[in-house]
Write a protein that holds these residues in place. Structure first.
Motif, PDB file in Angstrom:
ATOM      1  N   LEU A 426      90.219  40.840  14.437  1.00 48.66           N
ATOM      2  CA  LEU A 426      90.804  39.849  15.340  1.00 48.66           C
ATOM      3  C   LEU A 426      90.516  38.430  14.857  1.00 48.66           C
ATOM      4  O   LEU A 426      91.363  37.537  14.974  1.00 48.66           O
ATOM      5  N   TYR A 427      89.328  38.227  14.323  1.00 45.89           N
ATOM      6  CA  TYR A 427      88.938  36.919  13.800  1.00 45.89           C
ATOM      7  C   TYR A 427      89.849  36.502  12.641  1.00 45.89           C
ATOM      8  O   TYR A 427      90.307  35.363  12.566  1.00 45.89           O
ATOM      9  N   ALA A 428      90.128  37.455  11.741  1.00 46.84           N
ATOM     10  CA  ALA A 428      90.977  37.147  10.589  1.00 46.84           C
ATOM     11  C   ALA A 428      92.418  36.894  11.010  1.00 46.84           C
ATOM     12  O   ALA A 428      93.117  36.077  10.390  1.00 46.84           O
ATOM     13  N   VAL A 429      92.866  37.579  12.070  1.00 48.07           N
ATOM     14  CA  VAL A 429      94.217  37.330  12.570  1.00 48.07           C
ATOM     15  C   VAL A 429      94.304  35.935  13.188  1.00 48.07           C
ATOM     16  O   VAL A 429      95.296  35.225  13.007  1.00 48.07           O
ATOM     17  N   ARG A 430      93.250  35.552  13.892  1.00 47.72           N
ATOM     18  CA  ARG A 430      93.236  34.217  14.499  1.00 47.72           C
ATOM     19  C   ARG A 430      93.078  33.123  13.456  1.00 47.72           C
ATOM     20  O   ARG A 430      93.641  32.020  13.588  1.00 47.72           O
ATOM     21  N   TYR A 431      92.312  33.406  12.408  1.00 50.28           N
ATOM     22  CA  TYR A 431      92.086  32.432  11.336  1.00 50.28           C
ATOM     23  C   TYR A 431      92.445  33.094  10.006  1.00 50.28           C
ATOM     24  O   TYR A 431      91.558  33.557   9.275  1.00 50.28           O
ATOM     25  N   PRO A 432      93.736  33.155   9.657  1.00 50.57           N
ATOM     26  CA  PRO A 432      94.170  33.924   8.477  1.00 50.57           C
ATOM     27  C   PRO A 432      93.537  33.467   7.167  1.00 50.57           C
ATOM     28  O   PRO A 432      93.361  34.289   6.261  1.00 50.57           O
ATOM     29  N   LYS A 433      93.183  32.193   7.052  1.00 53.91           N
ATOM     30  CA  LYS A 433      92.589  31.712   5.811  1.00 53.91           C
ATOM     31  C   LYS A 433      91.178  32.281   5.590  1.00 53.91           C
ATOM     32  O   LYS A 433      90.645  32.175   4.481  1.00 53.91           O
ATOM     33  N   ARG A 434      90.607  32.862   6.626  1.00 51.93           N
ATOM     34  CA  ARG A 434      89.266  33.457   6.507  1.00 51.93           C
ATOM     35  C   ARG A 434      89.367  34.981   6.419  1.00 51.93           C
ATOM     36  O   ARG A 434      88.525  35.716   6.952  1.00 51.93           O
ATOM     37  N   TRP A 435      90.383  35.473   5.744  1.00 51.69           N
ATOM     38  CA  TRP A 435      90.621  36.908   5.617  1.00 51.69           C
ATOM     39  C   TRP A 435      89.454  37.631   4.942  1.00 51.69           C
ATOM     40  O   TRP A 435      89.269  38.843   5.123  1.00 51.69           O
ATOM     41  N   TYR A 436      88.670  36.903   4.156  1.00 48.90           N
ATOM     42  CA  TYR A 436      87.571  37.528   3.421  1.00 48.90           C
ATOM     43  C   TYR A 436      86.399  37.917   4.325  1.00 48.90           C
ATOM     44  O   TYR A 436      85.547  38.707   3.924  1.00 48.90           O
ATOM     45  N   VAL A 437      86.349  37.379   5.549  1.00 47.05           N
ATOM     46  CA  VAL A 437      85.248  37.718   6.461  1.00 47.05           C
ATOM     47  C   VAL A 437      85.272  39.203   6.825  1.00 47.05           C
ATOM     48  O   VAL A 437      84.248  39.894   6.678  1.00 47.05           O
ATOM     49  N   PRO A 438      86.394  39.760   7.313  1.00 40.21           N
ATOM     50  CA  PRO A 438      86.383  41.207   7.575  1.00 40.21           C
ATOM     51  C   PRO A 438      86.206  42.044   6.314  1.00 40.21           C
ATOM     52  O   PRO A 438      85.637  43.149   6.394  1.00 40.21           O
ATOM     53  N   VAL A 439      86.646  41.550   5.172  1.00 36.24           N
ATOM     54  CA  VAL A 439      86.442  42.296   3.920  1.00 36.24           C
ATOM     55  C   VAL A 439      84.952  42.443   3.639  1.00 36.24           C
ATOM     56  O   VAL A 439      84.464  43.538   3.316  1.00 36.24           O
ATOM     57  N   LEU A 440      84.201  41.352   3.771  1.00 36.17           N
ATOM     58  CA  LEU A 440      82.756  41.411   3.559  1.00 36.17           C
ATOM     59  C   LEU A 440      82.080  42.354   4.539  1.00 36.17           C
ATOM     60  O   LEU A 440      81.234  43.176   4.161  1.00 36.17           O
ATOM     61  N   ILE A 441      82.452  42.236   5.811  1.00 30.83           N
ATOM     62  CA  ILE A 441      81.784  43.016   6.852  1.00 30.83           C
ATOM     63  C   ILE A 441      82.103  44.503   6.719  1.00 30.83           C
ATOM     64  O   ILE A 441      81.198  45.352   6.770  1.00 30.83           O
ATOM     65  N   ILE A 442      83.382  44.833   6.549  1.00 30.83           N
ATOM     66  CA  ILE A 442      83.770  46.241   6.495  1.00 30.83           C
ATOM     67  C   ILE A 442      83.226  46.907   5.235  1.00 30.83           C
ATOM     68  O   ILE A 442      82.723  48.039   5.297  1.00 30.83           O
ATOM     69  N   PHE A 443      83.294  46.220   4.108  1.00 27.08           N
ATOM     70  CA  PHE A 443      82.772  46.815   2.870  1.00 27.08           C
ATOM     71  C   PHE A 443      81.268  47.031   2.968  1.00 27.08           C
ATOM     72  O   PHE A 443      80.756  48.094   2.589  1.00 27.08           O
ATOM     73  N   SER A 444      80.556  46.042   3.487  1.00 24.34           N
ATOM     74  CA  SER A 444      79.111  46.165   3.629  1.00 24.34           C
ATOM     75  C   SER A 444      78.750  47.304   4.574  1.00 24.34           C
ATOM     76  O   SER A 444      77.852  48.105   4.303  1.00 24.34           O
ATOM     77  N   SER A 445      79.449  47.381   5.701  1.00 20.94           N
ATOM     78  CA  SER A 445      79.187  48.454   6.659  1.00 20.94           C
ATOM     79  C   SER A 445      79.483  49.822   6.052  1.00 20.94           C
ATOM     80  O   SER A 445      78.738  50.783   6.267  1.00 20.94           O
ATOM     81  N   PHE A 446      80.563  49.917   5.299  1.00 24.28           N
ATOM     82  CA  PHE A 446      80.922  51.182   4.669  1.00 24.28           C
ATOM     83  C   PHE A 446      79.854  51.641   3.680  1.00 24.28           C
ATOM     84  O   PHE A 446      79.556  52.833   3.583  1.00 24.28           O
ATOM     85  N   MET A 447      79.256  50.708   2.963  1.00 23.45           N
ATOM     86  CA  MET A 447      78.164  51.062   2.062  1.00 23.45           C
ATOM     87  C   MET A 447      76.976  51.631   2.834  1.00 23.45           C
ATOM     88  O   MET A 447      76.241  52.470   2.326  1.00 23.45           O
ATOM     89  N   GLY A 448      76.798  51.165   4.075  1.00 26.82           N
ATOM     90  CA  GLY A 448      75.732  51.707   4.901  1.00 26.82           C
ATOM     91  C   GLY A 448      75.955  53.146   5.314  1.00 26.82           C
ATOM     92  O   GLY A 448      74.998  53.872   5.626  1.00 26.82           O
ATOM     93  N   TYR A 449      77.206  53.602   5.329  1.00 25.58           N
ATOM     94  CA  TYR A 449      77.505  54.995   5.671  1.00 25.58           C
ATOM     95  C   TYR A 449      77.068  55.962   4.568  1.00 25.58           C
ATOM     96  O   TYR A 449      76.756  57.123   4.836  1.00 25.58           O
ATOM     97  N   MET A 450      77.082  55.489   3.331  1.00 29.56           N
ATOM     98  CA  MET A 450      76.925  56.385   2.193  1.00 29.56           C
ATOM     99  C   MET A 450      75.570  57.099   2.117  1.00 29.56           C
ATOM    100  O   MET A 450      75.529  58.280   1.780  1.00 29.56           O
ATOM    101  N   PRO A 451      74.446  56.422   2.405  1.00 28.33           N
ATOM    102  CA  PRO A 451      73.175  57.143   2.279  1.00 28.33           C
ATOM    103  C   PRO A 451      73.098  58.392   3.148  1.00 28.33           C
ATOM    104  O   PRO A 451      72.508  59.395   2.746  1.00 28.33           O
ATOM    105  N   PHE A 452      73.712  58.352   4.332  1.00 30.32           N
ATOM    106  CA  PHE A 452      73.661  59.540   5.196  1.00 30.32           C
ATOM    107  C   PHE A 452      74.747  60.545   4.829  1.00 30.32           C
ATOM    108  O   PHE A 452      74.484  61.732   4.718  1.00 30.32           O
ATOM    109  N   LEU A 453      75.981  60.064   4.626  1.00 33.25           N
ATOM    110  CA  LEU A 453      77.090  60.991   4.404  1.00 33.25           C
ATOM    111  C   LEU A 453      77.096  61.564   2.996  1.00 33.25           C
ATOM    112  O   LEU A 453      77.457  62.722   2.792  1.00 33.25           O
TER     113      LEU A 453
END
Length: 493
Positions: A426-453
Motif C-alpha cells: 500500500l505504501y508503494a502504491v501511495r508513493y510509487p517512486k519508493r517502489w524499492y521499499v516493499p522489495v527490500l521488506i519482502i525479500f528480507s522477510s522471505f530470506m527469514g523463511y528459509m532456515p525453517f522451511l
C-alpha cells in the motif's frame, strides 16, 4: 465497385450491432466465462494439473471434494471481483481470470508439503479435537487463541484430510485479503493501481509460502487488520474497532498495529467510547469455550502463556536487529550462518560462550522494555506533531509501526513481518517512486523463511536484517520530512 461500397455500410452496421450486444450483455458473458473456467479447473483436475497431486486423499471421492472446493474457491473469487467491478473491459477481465487461476494452481501445487510445525503441533491438536470433540475446548490444546481453535475443531470433525483443510482456510483468506487490498487502493489511493495491487497481493511469495506451503494462518489476522483500516477510512468506527478485535482474537501480532488507533483518535475517526467494542467482541469470541467448560482465567490467559515461550533465542529467524548478536546452537552452525565460523571465539558446534542459555533469558527480559521504549519514543515524537498528522499519513504510519515493532522486539519469528509486507505494498502504491521499499521488506522477510522451511540460509541473515533496517530508515526519513513540510506550510499560512 458499387457492390463493395454497399457492403461497407452493412459491415459497419454489423459491427455496431455486435458492439451493442457486447455492451448490453458483457457482464452476463463474463459471468458465464468465469463459471466455465471454474468448471474447467474442477474437471481437468481429475486428469492432470496440480489438483491431481493431492496424494494424501484417502479416496477418489475425497479428491473430488477437494476438486469442488478449489473450483468453488476460484468461482467465488471471480464472483466477488465481478460484483465489485461490474463494468470491465474484456482484456482486464481475461487478465484477472488468468491471474486468479494461476494463483489457485500455485497454492494447490504446494498442498502436499508437510512441515515440522504440522507434524509436531497441528496434527497432534487435530487428533485431540477428534478424540474429545467440543469438550476439548475446555482443555489447553496448543497455543493458538480460541477462534482458530474453533476452526481446527470444525476441520477435525470433517471426513477430509486435515492438512489440506488447514491450508484451504488460509488460501481463502489469501484471496479475500487480495480483493480487499484492491478495493482499498481503488477507493482511498488511486483507482489505476487496483489491478497492480491485486496482482502483487496474490503473487507475493511469502503469502503463498505462509499458508499453502507452511499451513500457517497469518493472513487471517492480516485480513481483519486491513478491514479495520478500511472501515476507519470509510467512517465506520464501530466496525473498525470490531475488526481490530477480531484480528487480535486470531493473533497477538495485531499489537503491531495498535499505535494506529491513536491516529484514528487524533483524526477524529474514532472516539474513546468506541473502545468498548474491543473487549465486547473479544468476550463474544471466547463464549463457546466458556460454554464448553473452560474457565474465564484460562480463556483470557492464552496470550500470556504464548509470551512465556521461546526463551532460548533472541530471534527465531526474523531478520531484525538481533541477527547481529551471536546466540544459540542452531544459529552458529555453518549450515545456518557460514560467516560466524570465521569469528574468533565462536565454536560452530556448541553454544556460544558469549551468550549461554541463561544469559539469553536475561537479555530477553532486558530488551523487551528497551524495545518498548523505542516505540514510545516514536509515539512521543508523533504526539508532539499531532497537529500536522492527518489520515493521509495512515499508509506511512501503518508501515512504520508494523515494521518497527518486529524489528526491535525480541523473540520474533520469521513470519511476523507479513503485516508490514502488506502495508509496504500500500505504501508503494501511495508513493510509487519508493517502489524499492516493499522489495527490500519482502525479500528480507522471505530470506527469514528459509532456515525453517529449507533448513538452510541462502544469505547471511545479517544482510537481510540490514535490508529491513534500511527500509525502516527510509520510511522514517520520509515521514519526518513530510511532517516538517506540513509544519512549515501551516506557519506560512
Amino acid at each position: 465497385m458499387n457492390q463493395q461500397l454497399q457492403k461497407v455500410p452493412r459491415l459497419q452496421k454489423a459491427l455496431s450491432w455486435a458492439q451493442g450486444i457486447d455492451s448490453r450483455h458483457r457482464l452476463l458473458l463474463q459471468w458465464i466465462c468465469a463459471g466455465l473456467a471454474a468448471a474447467a479447473l474442477t474437471l481437468t483436475g481429475v486428469y492432470g494439473g496440480p489438483v491431481s497431486l493431492l496424494g494424501y486423499c484417502a479416496s477418489w471421492q475425497e479428491r473430488r471434494v477437494f476438486l469442488l472446493i478449489f473450483g468453488g474457491l476460484y468461482g467465488v473469487a471471480m464472483a466477488a471481483y465481478l460484483l465489485l467491478r461490474k463494468k470491465q473491459e474484456w482484456p482486464r477481465f481475461l487478465y484477472v481470470a488468468t491471474l486468479m487461476m494461476v494463483a489457485v494452481m500455485i497454492r494447490v501445487a504446494l498442498f502436499n508439503h508437510i512441515t515440522a510445525d504440522y507434524v509436531s503441533h497441528l496434527r497432534l491438536w487435530i487428533d485431540i479435537f477428534r478424540e474429545h470433540g467440543v469438550r476439548s475446548l475446555a482443555m489447553t490444546v496448543g497455543d493458538y487463541n480460541l477462534p482458530y481453535q474453533y476452526i481446527l475443531l470444525i476441520i477435525a470433525e470433517l471426513p477430509l484430510n486435515p492438512l489440506y483443510m488447514i491450508k484451504v482456510v488460509s488460501i481463502i483468506f489469501d484471496f479475500a485479503l487480495a480483493i480487499l487490498l484492491m478495493c482499498m487502493v481503488e477507493r482511498f489511493i488511486d483507482k489505476k493501481y487496483g489491478l497492480l495491487t491485486l496482482t502483487a497481493a496474490l503473487l507475493i511469495p511469502t503469502i503463498w509460502f505462509n499458508g499453502a506451503l507452511w499451513a500457517q494462518c497469518d493472513t487471517l489476522y492480516c485480513f481483519f487488520v486491513l478491514a479495520c483500516v478500511y472501515a476507519m477510512l470509510a467512517d465506520r468506527p464501530i466496525l473498525s474497532v470490531a475488526m481490530l478485535s477480531v484480528a487480535f482474537c486470531f493473533k497477538l501480532q495485531t499489537v503491531f498495529f495498535f499505535p494506529i488507533v491513536l491516529l484514528g483518535l487524533w483524526g477524529k475517526k474514532l472516539k474513546l467510547r468506541h473502545a468498548l467494542v474491543f473487549p465486547a467482541v473479544y468476550l463474544i469470541s471466547i463464549l463457546p469455550a466458556l460454554i464448553a467448560g473452560r474457565s474465564l482465567i484460562s480463556a483470557l490467559s492464552i496470550y500470556l502463556r504464548q509470551a512465556g515461550q521461546y526463551n532460548d533465542r533472541l530471534t527465531w529467524n526474523a531478520p531484525n536487529i538481533y541477527q547481529f548478536m551471536p546466540f544459540g546452537e542452531l544459529s552458529n552452525q555453518p549450515a545456518y550462518t557460514p560467516i560466524l565460523k570465521f569469528i574468533p571465539g565462536i565454536d560452530p558446534t556448541q553454544w556460544s560462550e558469549w551468550y549461554p542459555p541463561e544469559t539469553i533469558r536475561y537479555l530477553q527480559a532486558a530488551l523487551l522494555p528497551y524495545a518498548g521504549m523505542l516505540v514510545l519514543c516514536l509515539l512521543f515524537y508523533l504526539y508532539n506533531r499531532r497537529k500536522q498528522i492527518g489520515m493521509g499519513h495512515i499508509w506511512e504510519l501503518s508501515l512504520a509501526f508494523t515494521l518497527l515493532m518486529p524489528l526491535v522486539l525480541p523473540k520474533m519469528h520469521d513470519r511476523y513481518f507479513l503485516l508490514a509486507e502488506i502495508f509496504a505494498v500500500l505504501y508503494a502504491v501511495r508513493y510509487p517512486k519508493r517502489w524499492y521499499v516493499p522489495v527490500l521488506i519482502i525479500f528480507s522477510s522471505f530470506m527469514g523463511y528459509m532456515p525453517f522451511l529449507a533448513r538452510e540460509r541462502p544469505m547471511d541473515m545479517r544482510l537481510a536484517a540490514a535490508m529491513m533496517i534500511a527500509a525502516m530508515g527510509i520510511v522514517l526519513y520520509h515521514l519526518i520530512r513530510s511532517l516538517r513540510e506540513q509544519k512549515e506550510l501551516k506557519m506560512e499560512s
